[in-house]
Enzyme design. Structure first.
Site, PDB file in Angstrom:
ATOM      1  CB  ILE A  39      -0.912   0.035   1.257  1.00  0.00           C
ATOM      2  CG1 ILE A  39      -1.583  -1.322   1.514  1.00  0.00           C
ATOM      3  CG2 ILE A  39      -1.925   1.171   1.167  1.00  0.00           C
ATOM      4  CD1 ILE A  39      -2.705  -1.704   0.610  1.00  0.00           C
ATOM      5  CE1 TYR A  42       5.357   1.451   4.234  1.00  0.00           C
ATOM      6  CE2 TYR A  42       6.164  -0.731   4.747  1.00  0.00           C
ATOM      7  CZ  TYR A  42       5.921   0.568   5.129  1.00  0.00           C
ATOM      8  OH  TYR A  42       6.243   0.979   6.394  1.00  0.00           O
ATOM      9  CB  VAL A 128       5.587  -6.148   1.309  1.00  0.00           C
ATOM     10  CG1 VAL A 128       5.751  -4.647   1.581  1.00  0.00           C
ATOM     11  CG2 VAL A 128       5.943  -6.497  -0.121  1.00  0.00           C
ATOM     12  CG  ASP A 129       9.173  -4.301   5.817  1.00  0.00           C
ATOM     13  OD1 ASP A 129       8.380  -5.227   6.059  1.00  0.00           O
ATOM     14  OD2 ASP A 129       9.539  -3.475   6.691  1.00  0.00           O
ATOM     15  CG  HIS A 149      10.651  -8.942  17.906  1.00  0.00           C
ATOM     16  ND1 HIS A 149      11.888  -8.362  17.823  1.00  0.00           N
ATOM     17  CD2 HIS A 149       9.770  -8.027  17.437  1.00  0.00           C
ATOM     18  CE1 HIS A 149      11.764  -7.137  17.317  1.00  0.00           C
ATOM     19  NE2 HIS A 149      10.484  -6.907  17.071  1.00  0.00           N
ATOM     20  CD  GLU A 219       5.487  -6.704  17.024  1.00  0.00           C
ATOM     21  OE1 GLU A 219       5.972  -7.031  15.915  1.00  0.00           O
ATOM     22  OE2 GLU A 219       6.076  -5.955  17.839  1.00  0.00           O
TER      23      GLU A 219
HETATM   24  C1  UD2 Z   1       8.647  -7.626  11.215  1.00  0.00           C
HETATM   25  C2  UD2 Z   1       7.500  -7.202  12.031  1.00  0.00           C
HETATM   26  O1  UD2 Z   1       7.196  -7.807  13.017  1.00  0.00           O
HETATM   27  N1  UD2 Z   1       6.809  -6.143  11.585  1.00  0.00           N
HETATM   28  C3  UD2 Z   1       5.720  -5.576  12.384  1.00  0.00           C
HETATM   29  C4  UD2 Z   1       6.180  -4.278  13.023  1.00  0.00           C
HETATM   30  O2  UD2 Z   1       6.659  -3.205  12.259  1.00  0.00           O
HETATM   31  P1  UD2 Z   1       7.288  -2.862  10.851  1.00  0.00           P
HETATM   32  O3  UD2 Z   1       8.104  -1.657  11.004  1.00  0.00           O
HETATM   33  O4  UD2 Z   1       7.962  -4.025  10.244  1.00  0.00           O
HETATM   34  O5  UD2 Z   1       5.938  -2.494  10.017  1.00  0.00           O
HETATM   35  P2  UD2 Z   1       5.858  -2.112   8.478  1.00  0.00           P
HETATM   36  O6  UD2 Z   1       6.181  -0.689   8.282  1.00  0.00           O
HETATM   37  O7  UD2 Z   1       6.654  -3.087   7.682  1.00  0.00           O
HETATM   38  O8  UD2 Z   1       4.293  -2.318   8.205  1.00  0.00           O
HETATM   39  C5  UD2 Z   1       3.750  -3.606   8.138  1.00  0.00           C
HETATM   40  C6  UD2 Z   1       3.347  -3.971   6.687  1.00  0.00           C
HETATM   41  O9  UD2 Z   1       2.159  -3.268   6.327  1.00  0.00           O
HETATM   42  C7  UD2 Z   1       2.200  -2.929   4.947  1.00  0.00           C
HETATM   43  N2  UD2 Z   1       2.217  -1.456   4.800  1.00  0.00           N
HETATM   44  C8  UD2 Z   1       2.432  -0.641   5.867  1.00  0.00           C
HETATM   45  C9  UD2 Z   1       2.395   0.743   5.722  1.00  0.00           C
HETATM   46  C10 UD2 Z   1       2.158   1.298   4.446  1.00  0.00           C
HETATM   47  O10 UD2 Z   1       2.132   2.525   4.232  1.00  0.00           O
HETATM   48  N3  UD2 Z   1       1.967   0.447   3.398  1.00  0.00           N
HETATM   49  C11 UD2 Z   1       1.995  -0.916   3.534  1.00  0.00           C
HETATM   50  O11 UD2 Z   1       1.831  -1.636   2.556  1.00  0.00           O
HETATM   51  C12 UD2 Z   1       3.482  -3.566   4.367  1.00  0.00           C
HETATM   52  O12 UD2 Z   1       3.181  -4.853   3.894  1.00  0.00           O
HETATM   53  C13 UD2 Z   1       4.364  -3.601   5.603  1.00  0.00           C
HETATM   54  O13 UD2 Z   1       5.430  -4.530   5.482  1.00  0.00           O
HETATM   55  O14 UD2 Z   1       5.077  -3.720  13.757  1.00  0.00           O
HETATM   56  C14 UD2 Z   1       3.941  -3.419  12.960  1.00  0.00           C
HETATM   57  C15 UD2 Z   1       2.931  -2.739  13.852  1.00  0.00           C
HETATM   58  O15 UD2 Z   1       3.514  -1.609  14.435  1.00  0.00           O
HETATM   59  C16 UD2 Z   1       3.394  -4.677  12.307  1.00  0.00           C
HETATM   60  O16 UD2 Z   1       2.934  -5.577  13.270  1.00  0.00           O
HETATM   61  C17 UD2 Z   1       4.505  -5.308  11.503  1.00  0.00           C
HETATM   62  O17 UD2 Z   1       4.044  -6.518  10.922  1.00  0.00           O
HETATM   63 MN    MN Z   2       7.938  -4.687   8.226  1.00  0.00          MN
END
Ligand code: UD2
Ligand code: MN
Length: 268
Positions: A39, A42, A128-129, A149, A219
């Site tokens: 989204i 990303y 996706v990251d 984690h 989470e």
């Molecule tokens: C590795 C891991 O445990 N990651 C978790 C962590 O942070 P993360 O920092 O890994 O979260 P994140 O920024 O990767 O967001 C989660 C996912 O949502 C989707 N996305 C998010 C924002 C956006 O603008 N567009 C979009 O597509 C994308 O698939 C992304 O990978 O905490 C988040 C909540 O705070 C979620 O629980 C994540 O799953």
């Molecule tokens: Mn992530």
């Protein structure tokens, strides 16, 4: 540690024989779904995500990718190996990144109830990251599983960043909690993942109604769910390593890694 106190296996390199497991899962003709979300900004991650999954995710098994996106044109057309398919699902994004990550629960739940229940046996839900760097196979599959984690697998419960406000539906008391699981990787049978996503979505809606949001969003609710519905398998941090957590010898294989991101670039 290779077994939880409730006797769920904790999957580390060397604790299983993949040939035997592959044989068992092939006999059952198991089909596996992999969901991810792309989204807004990303979209920069999706090509590498899919290409690396083609190399390392469930090699030799039937795989269906389900990619939710607000921009269908952003999803690259990549060559998939035999027995694998990709489906792009159009959704509308939310403004806040917190809402985007939390609403995944609802969208996965609805996808399962609308159709996936007839298309795959297991479903794996990931950020996706991520980049797949080494084999992730059927050793991860079980009724319902979570991943430890990378920052907390060697820490004590007091250090876990659970939601601590008792009015929240994500609340975990100070003297409870087994592990700190990541929000970005869970899975199981379609039936069990339906239960998890439905439960977490409802918990988030309950909190929204009283204007609170758990500390780490989805989470936090996943951690609460796993406290009272214990996972039947637990994946070691080999399955989602973040190099910010260092490079300890005990984590021999970094099978899935976080792709470093500039928060200011992807989240505003
Ligand atoms: C590795 C891991 O445990 N990651 C978790 C962590 O942070 P993360 O920092 O890994 O979260 P994140 O920024 O990767 O967001 C989660 C996912 O949502 C989707 N996305 C998010 C924002 C956006 O603008 N567009 C979009 O597509 C994308 O698939 C992304 O990978 O905490 C988040 C909540 O705070 C979620 O629980 C994540 O799953
Ligand atoms: Mn992530």
């Amino acid at each position: 540690m290779t077994l939880s106190p409730w006797l769920a296996p904790i999957v580390w390199d060397g604790t299983y024989n993949l040939d035997i497991l592959n044989e068992q899962f092939h006999q059952r003709g198991v089909r596996i779904g992999l969901t991810t979300f792309v989204i807004r900004k990303y979209k920069i991650f999706i090509q590498n995500f899919l290409q690396s999954a083609e190399k390392f995710f469930m090699t030799g098994h039937k795989v269906s990718y389900y990619v939710f996106t607000d921009d269908i044109n952003a999803i690259p057309n990549i060559n998939l190996r035999e027995g694998r398919s990709l489906e792009v699902l159009k959704v509308t994004g939310y403004k806040r990144w917190q809402d985007i990550t939390m609403r995944r629960m609802q969208l996965i739940r609805d996808l399962i109830s609308e159709r996936v229940i007839n298309e795959v046996d297991y479903i794996v839900c990931v950020d996706v990251d991520f980049e797949f760097r080494d084999s992730v196979g059927v050793e991860i599959l079980s009724d319902i599983f979570g991943v430890l984690h990378s920052d907390y697998f060697e820490k004590k419960r007091q250090a876990f960043t659970y939601e601590r406000r008792d009015i929240s539906a994500g609340y975990i008391p100070n003297d409870e909690g087994d592990f700190y699981y990541i929000g970005g990787f869970f899975g199981g049978t379609v039936k069990e993942v339906y239960k998890l996503t439905n439960h977490c979505h409802n918990a988030m809606m309950q909190d929204k109604a009283i204007n609170i949001e758990a500390l780490w969003h989805d989470e936090s609710y996943v951690n609460r769910y796993f406290l009272y519905h214990k996972p039947t398998k637990i994946l070691s941090p080999e399955y989602t390593w973040n190099y910010f957590s260092g490079n300890p010898a005990v984590v021999k294989r970094k099978r899935v890694v976080h792709v470093p991101k500039q928060y200011s670039e992807v989240r505003d």
